[in-house]
Design an enzyme around this catalytic site. Structure first.
Site, PDB file in Angstrom:
ATOM      1  N   GLY A  59      -7.164  -8.661  -6.856  1.00 54.90           N
ATOM      2  CA  GLY A  59      -5.896  -8.011  -6.510  1.00 54.90           C
ATOM      3  C   GLY A  59      -6.092  -6.838  -5.580  1.00 54.90           C
ATOM      4  O   GLY A  59      -5.128  -6.313  -5.021  1.00 54.90           O
TER       5      GLY A  59
ATOM      6  N   ALA B 289      -4.839 -12.099  -3.953  1.00 55.27           N
ATOM      7  CA  ALA B 289      -3.374 -11.991  -3.930  1.00 55.27           C
ATOM      8  C   ALA B 289      -2.958 -10.547  -3.674  1.00 55.27           C
ATOM      9  O   ALA B 289      -3.313  -9.656  -4.452  1.00 55.27           O
ATOM     10  CB  ALA B 289      -2.781 -12.477  -5.245  1.00 55.27           C
TER      11      ALA B 289
ATOM     12  N   ASN C 199      -0.140  -9.370  -4.122  1.00 49.83           N
ATOM     13  CA  ASN C 199       0.803  -8.953  -5.166  1.00 49.83           C
ATOM     14  C   ASN C 199       0.932 -10.065  -6.210  1.00 49.83           C
ATOM     15  O   ASN C 199       1.211 -11.209  -5.862  1.00 49.83           O
ATOM     16  CB  ASN C 199       2.165  -8.644  -4.549  1.00 49.83           C
ATOM     17  CG  ASN C 199       2.965  -7.703  -5.424  1.00 49.83           C
ATOM     18  OD1 ASN C 199       3.137  -7.960  -6.616  1.00 49.83           O
ATOM     19  ND2 ASN C 199       3.448  -6.615  -4.850  1.00 49.83           N
ATOM     20  N   PHE C 200       0.712  -9.721  -7.483  1.00 54.54           N
ATOM     21  CA  PHE C 200       0.768 -10.715  -8.564  1.00 54.54           C
ATOM     22  C   PHE C 200       2.128 -10.762  -9.243  1.00 54.54           C
ATOM     23  O   PHE C 200       2.315 -11.536 -10.180  1.00 54.54           O
ATOM     24  CB  PHE C 200      -0.302 -10.407  -9.616  1.00 54.54           C
ATOM     25  CG  PHE C 200      -1.694 -10.791  -9.195  1.00 54.54           C
ATOM     26  CD1 PHE C 200      -2.111 -12.110  -9.245  1.00 54.54           C
ATOM     27  CD2 PHE C 200      -2.580  -9.841  -8.722  1.00 54.54           C
ATOM     28  CE1 PHE C 200      -3.398 -12.478  -8.851  1.00 54.54           C
ATOM     29  CE2 PHE C 200      -3.865 -10.183  -8.331  1.00 54.54           C
ATOM     30  CZ  PHE C 200      -4.270 -11.507  -8.392  1.00 54.54           C
TER      31      PHE C 200
ATOM     32  N   HIS D 111       5.598   3.591  -2.781  1.00 53.11           N
ATOM     33  CA  HIS D 111       4.616   3.552  -3.870  1.00 53.11           C
ATOM     34  C   HIS D 111       4.372   4.935  -4.463  1.00 53.11           C
ATOM     35  O   HIS D 111       4.717   5.947  -3.863  1.00 53.11           O
ATOM     36  CB  HIS D 111       3.283   2.996  -3.345  1.00 53.11           C
ATOM     37  CG  HIS D 111       3.265   1.507  -3.196  1.00 53.11           C
ATOM     38  ND1 HIS D 111       3.768   0.868  -2.078  1.00 53.11           N
ATOM     39  CD2 HIS D 111       2.821   0.522  -4.018  1.00 53.11           C
ATOM     40  CE1 HIS D 111       3.623  -0.433  -2.222  1.00 53.11           C
ATOM     41  NE2 HIS D 111       3.058  -0.680  -3.397  1.00 53.11           N
TER      42      HIS D 111
ATOM     43  N   LYS E 115      -1.836   6.107  -4.508  1.00 50.57           N
ATOM     44  CA  LYS E 115      -2.318   4.915  -3.792  1.00 50.57           C
ATOM     45  C   LYS E 115      -3.141   5.342  -2.575  1.00 50.57           C
ATOM     46  O   LYS E 115      -2.719   6.224  -1.829  1.00 50.57           O
ATOM     47  CB  LYS E 115      -1.114   4.065  -3.355  1.00 50.57           C
ATOM     48  CG  LYS E 115      -1.482   2.765  -2.670  1.00 50.57           C
ATOM     49  CD  LYS E 115      -0.252   1.882  -2.508  1.00 50.57           C
ATOM     50  CE  LYS E 115      -0.568   0.608  -1.725  1.00 50.57           C
ATOM     51  NZ  LYS E 115      -1.653  -0.183  -2.338  1.00 50.57           N
TER      52      LYS E 115
ATOM     53  N   GLY F 139      -0.863  -3.690   0.864  1.00 50.79           N
ATOM     54  CA  GLY F 139      -1.254  -5.063   1.179  1.00 50.79           C
ATOM     55  C   GLY F 139      -0.051  -5.987   1.203  1.00 50.79           C
ATOM     56  O   GLY F 139       0.030  -6.910   2.030  1.00 50.79           O
TER      57      GLY F 139
HETATM   58  N1  LIG Z   1      -2.409  -7.495  -6.188  1.00 53.71           N
HETATM   59  C1  LIG Z   1      -1.599  -6.755  -6.955  1.00 53.71           C
HETATM   60  O1  LIG Z   1      -0.636  -7.261  -7.559  1.00 53.71           O
HETATM   61  C2  LIG Z   1      -1.864  -5.310  -7.097  1.00 53.71           C
HETATM   62  C3  LIG Z   1      -2.895  -4.752  -6.390  1.00 53.71           C
HETATM   63  N2  LIG Z   1      -3.195  -3.441  -6.521  1.00 53.71           N
HETATM   64  C4  LIG Z   1      -4.370  -2.971  -5.801  1.00 53.71           C
HETATM   65  O2  LIG Z   1      -5.455  -2.887  -6.738  1.00 53.71           O
HETATM   66  C5  LIG Z   1      -6.346  -1.856  -6.325  1.00 53.71           C
HETATM   67  C6  LIG Z   1      -6.528  -0.889  -7.483  1.00 53.71           C
HETATM   68  O3  LIG Z   1      -5.317  -0.223  -7.739  1.00 53.71           O
HETATM   69  P1  LIG Z   1      -5.192   0.836  -8.925  1.00 53.71           P
HETATM   70  O4  LIG Z   1      -5.596   0.207 -10.214  1.00 53.71           O
HETATM   71  O5  LIG Z   1      -3.869   1.462  -8.804  1.00 53.71           O
HETATM   72  O6  LIG Z   1      -6.331   1.902  -8.485  1.00 53.71           O
HETATM   73  P2  LIG Z   1      -7.164   2.895  -9.424  1.00 53.71           P
HETATM   74  O7  LIG Z   1      -7.773   3.899  -8.490  1.00 53.71           O
HETATM   75  O8  LIG Z   1      -6.341   3.352 -10.564  1.00 53.71           O
HETATM   76  O9  LIG Z   1      -8.324   1.952 -10.006  1.00 53.71           O
HETATM   77  C7  LIG Z   1      -9.457   1.536  -9.309  1.00 53.71           C
HETATM   78  C8  LIG Z   1     -10.614   1.616 -10.270  1.00 53.71           C
HETATM   79  O10 LIG Z   1     -11.771   0.993  -9.689  1.00 53.71           O
HETATM   80  C9  LIG Z   1     -12.896   1.853  -9.956  1.00 53.71           C
HETATM   81  N3  LIG Z   1     -13.994   1.571  -9.069  1.00 53.71           N
HETATM   82  C10 LIG Z   1     -14.281   2.121  -7.863  1.00 53.71           C
HETATM   83  N4  LIG Z   1     -15.404   1.578  -7.379  1.00 53.71           N
HETATM   84  C11 LIG Z   1     -15.837   0.677  -8.308  1.00 53.71           C
HETATM   85  C12 LIG Z   1     -16.957  -0.183  -8.383  1.00 53.71           C
HETATM   86  N5  LIG Z   1     -17.851  -0.257  -7.410  1.00 53.71           N
HETATM   87  N6  LIG Z   1     -17.088  -0.982  -9.476  1.00 53.71           N
HETATM   88  C13 LIG Z   1     -16.177  -0.938 -10.470  1.00 53.71           C
HETATM   89  N7  LIG Z   1     -15.102  -0.123 -10.462  1.00 53.71           N
HETATM   90  C14 LIG Z   1     -14.944   0.673  -9.380  1.00 53.71           C
HETATM   91  C15 LIG Z   1     -12.301   3.237  -9.768  1.00 53.71           C
HETATM   92  O11 LIG Z   1     -13.170   4.232 -10.257  1.00 53.71           O
HETATM   93  P3  LIG Z   1     -13.076   5.722  -9.597  1.00 53.71           P
HETATM   94  O12 LIG Z   1     -11.762   6.267 -10.074  1.00 53.71           O
HETATM   95  O13 LIG Z   1     -14.283   6.405 -10.139  1.00 53.71           O
HETATM   96  O14 LIG Z   1     -13.104   5.542  -8.100  1.00 53.71           O
HETATM   97  C16 LIG Z   1     -11.017   3.079 -10.577  1.00 53.71           C
HETATM   98  O15 LIG Z   1     -11.250   3.193 -11.963  1.00 53.71           O
HETATM   99  C17 LIG Z   1      -5.743  -1.245  -5.065  1.00 53.71           C
HETATM  100  O16 LIG Z   1      -6.313  -1.860  -3.931  1.00 53.71           O
HETATM  101  C18 LIG Z   1      -4.265  -1.606  -5.184  1.00 53.71           C
HETATM  102  O17 LIG Z   1      -3.607  -1.639  -3.954  1.00 53.71           O
HETATM  103  C19 LIG Z   1      -2.476  -2.625  -7.350  1.00 53.71           C
HETATM  104  C20 LIG Z   1      -1.410  -3.121  -8.039  1.00 53.71           C
HETATM  105  C21 LIG Z   1      -1.018  -4.499  -7.977  1.00 53.71           C
HETATM  106  O1  LIG Z   2      -1.572   0.196  -5.174  1.00 53.51           O
HETATM  107  C1  LIG Z   2      -0.581  -0.306  -5.746  1.00 53.51           C
HETATM  108  O2  LIG Z   2       0.023   0.267  -6.661  1.00 53.51           O
HETATM  109  C2  LIG Z   2      -0.146  -1.642  -5.330  1.00 53.51           C
HETATM  110  N1  LIG Z   2      -0.870  -2.293  -4.480  1.00 53.51           N
HETATM  111  C3  LIG Z   2      -0.602  -3.583  -3.963  1.00 53.51           C
HETATM  112  C4  LIG Z   2      -0.303  -3.506  -2.476  1.00 53.51           C
HETATM  113  O3  LIG Z   2      -0.913  -2.670  -1.785  1.00 53.51           O
HETATM  114  O4  LIG Z   2       0.491  -4.308  -1.986  1.00 53.51           O
HETATM  115  C5  LIG Z   2       0.463  -4.316  -4.753  1.00 53.51           C
HETATM  116  C6  LIG Z   2       1.590  -3.445  -5.206  1.00 53.51           C
HETATM  117  O5  LIG Z   2       2.331  -3.063  -4.104  1.00 53.51           O
HETATM  118  C7  LIG Z   2       1.064  -2.233  -5.957  1.00 53.51           C
END
Ligand SMILES: NC(=O)C1=CN([C@@H]2O[C@H](COP(=O)(O)OP(=O)(O)OC[C@H]3O[C@@H](n4cnc5c(N)ncnc54)[C@H](OP(=O)(O)O)[C@@H]3O)[C@@H](O)[C@H]2O)C=CC1
Ligand SMILES: O=C(O)C1=N[C@H](C(=O)O)C[C@H](O)C1
Length: 255
Positions: A82, A109, A111-112, A139, A143, A149
Site C-alpha cells: 500500500g 494499490a 488505495n485499498f 489529507h 503524510k 498516490g
Molecule cells: N494504499 C492505501 O490504501 C494506503 C496507503 N497509505 C500509504 O502507506 C504508507 C504508510 O502510511 P502511514 O501508515 O500513514 O505512515 P506511518 O509513517 O504512520 O507508518 C510508516 C511506518 O513504517 C516504518 N518504517 C520506516 N522504514 C521502515 C523499514 N525499513 N522497515 C519497516 N518499517 C519501516 C515507520 O517507522 P518510522 O516512524 O521510524 O519511520 C512507520 O512506523 C504511505 O506511503 C501512505 O501514503 C496510507 C493509507 C492507505
Molecule cells: O498517507 C495516507 O494517509 C494515504 N495514502 C494513500 C495515498 O497517498 O493515496 C492512500 C490514502 O489517500 C491515504
C-alpha cells in the site's frame, strides 16, 4: 465420527507495523480467523523474521518499499503493497523481478478503500464528457508525500481516458502565477494538495463544462476503511501471479 481436519491459517507478516496503517493492518490480520500474524516489523527490525510468511503486507515509506518488494519476490513470498511512490519505472522493475519468480504475486494499490476505487472509476468514466477537470486531495498533515498516490493514479487515468476520446487539454489562461498556485501537473491534469489536522484521506475530482459542474468526492474518515481491501488482496494475491496494480480485479472492476 472422525474429528474435522485442522484448517491451516495463511501466515502473514506486516512491515511498518508501528505506523498508522501498519497498526490497523496488524489488528485486522489478528481478527481474521483464516490469517495468522507471524511477524510485525518496524524500522530497524530484521526482515528475515518475515521469511516464514506466505504474504507480506507493506505500509512503510516510498524510500524503503522497493527493497522490501525485491526481498519478498526473491524469496517467492507474495506481497501486498500500500506504500506510495510507485512510478511506471518502479512498476517495470517489479515486473522484471517477478519474471524470475513466475509463481509469485505482488499487488500494488494506491488505495485499498472500496469507495476510493469507485471514485477513480467514476472519474475515469466522466473524464471524456467535460472540458475542464482538476483533482483536489486532502489529507492529515503527517503524510510525507504529495500529491497522494491516489491523486496521481486518478489524474493518470483521467488523462488516458481523455486522450483516448480525443479531448483537448483543459483550458487555463493563467499567465502570471505564484509558483504552486495552480497545483502540480500530473499527466496534464492539475492536482492540488491540502494538509489539515482532523482529516484522514479525502479526494474531490471537479469536472466543469458550459453551465454545469460535476464533483466526485470520496472520504475515508477512519483507516478501518482500507482493511476490507487489504484483506481481500492478502487472501487472493497468491492466485494472481505477477504484478497487479490496484484492487479493481478483486472487486470485479477490470482485469
Ligand atoms: N494504499 C492505501 O490504501 C494506503 C496507503 N497509505 C500509504 O502507506 C504508507 C504508510 O502510511 P502511514 O501508515 O500513514 O505512515 P506511518 O509513517 O504512520 O507508518 C510508516 C511506518 O513504517 C516504518 N518504517 C520506516 N522504514 C521502515 C523499514 N525499513 N522497515 C519497516 N518499517 C519501516 C515507520 O517507522 P518510522 O516512524 O521510524 O519511520 C512507520 O512506523 C504511505 O506511503 C501512505 O501514503 C496510507 C493509507 C492507505
Ligand atoms: O498517507 C495516507 O494517509 C494515504 N495514502 C494513500 C495515498 O497517498 O493515496 C492512500 C490514502 O489517500 C491515504
Amino acid at each position: 465420527m472422525s474429528p474435522a481436519a485442522p484448517t491451516s491459517r495463511l501466515p502473514v507478516a506486516v512491515l511498518g507495523a508501528p505506523g498508522r496503517m501498519g497498526a490497523e493492518t496488524v489488528r485486522a490480520v489478528e481478527s481474521a480467523g483464516d490469517l495468522e500474524l507471524v511477524a510485525a516489523l518496524g524500522r530497524g527490525d530484521d526482515l528475515e523474521r518475515a521469511a516464514q510468511a506466505a504474504v507480506v503486507v507493506d505500509f512503510t515509506r516510498p524510500d524503503v518499499v522497493m527493497d522490501h518488494v525485491r526481498w519478498c519476490v526473491q524469496r517467492g513470498i507474495s506481497a501486498v503493497v500500500g506504500t506510495t511512490g510507485f512510478t511506471e519505472e518502479r512498476l517495470a522493475q517489479v515486473r522484471g523481478w517477478l519474471r524470475e519468480q513466475p509463481g509469485t504475486g505482488v499487488v500494488v494499490a494506491p488505495n485499498f478503500s472500496v469507495g476510493a476505487v469507485l471514485m477513480m472509476h467514476f472519474a475515469e468514466q466522466a473524464a471524456r464528457f467535460y472540458e475542464s477537470v482538476e483533482v483536489v486531495e486532502l489529507h492529515h498533515p503527517d503524510k510525507v508525500d504529495a500529491p497522494s498516490g491516489t491523486a496521481v493514479r486518478t489524474a493518470e487515468r483521467i488523462s488516458a481516458a481523455r486522450a483516448e476520446a480525443g479531448v483537448a487539454a483543459p483550458p487555463d489562461a493563467t499567465s502570471q502565477e505564484l509558483p504552486g498556485a495552480r497545483g502540480a501537473d500530473v499527466a496534464g491534469i492539475r492536482v492540488h494538495g491540502v494538509r489539515l489536522r482532523g482529516l484522514v484521506a479525502h479526494q474531490e475530482v471537479l469536472f466543469g463544462d458550459q453551465g454545469e459542474t460535476l464533483t466526485v468526492r470520496h472520504d475515508s474518515f477512519d483507516r478501518s476503511s482500507f482493511m476490507p481491501g487489504v484483506l481481500a488482496a492478502v487472501r487472493q494475491v497468491r492466485d494472481r501471479p505477477g504484478l497487479t496494480v490496484g484492487i479493481e480485479p478483486f472487486l470485479g472492476l477490470g482485469s
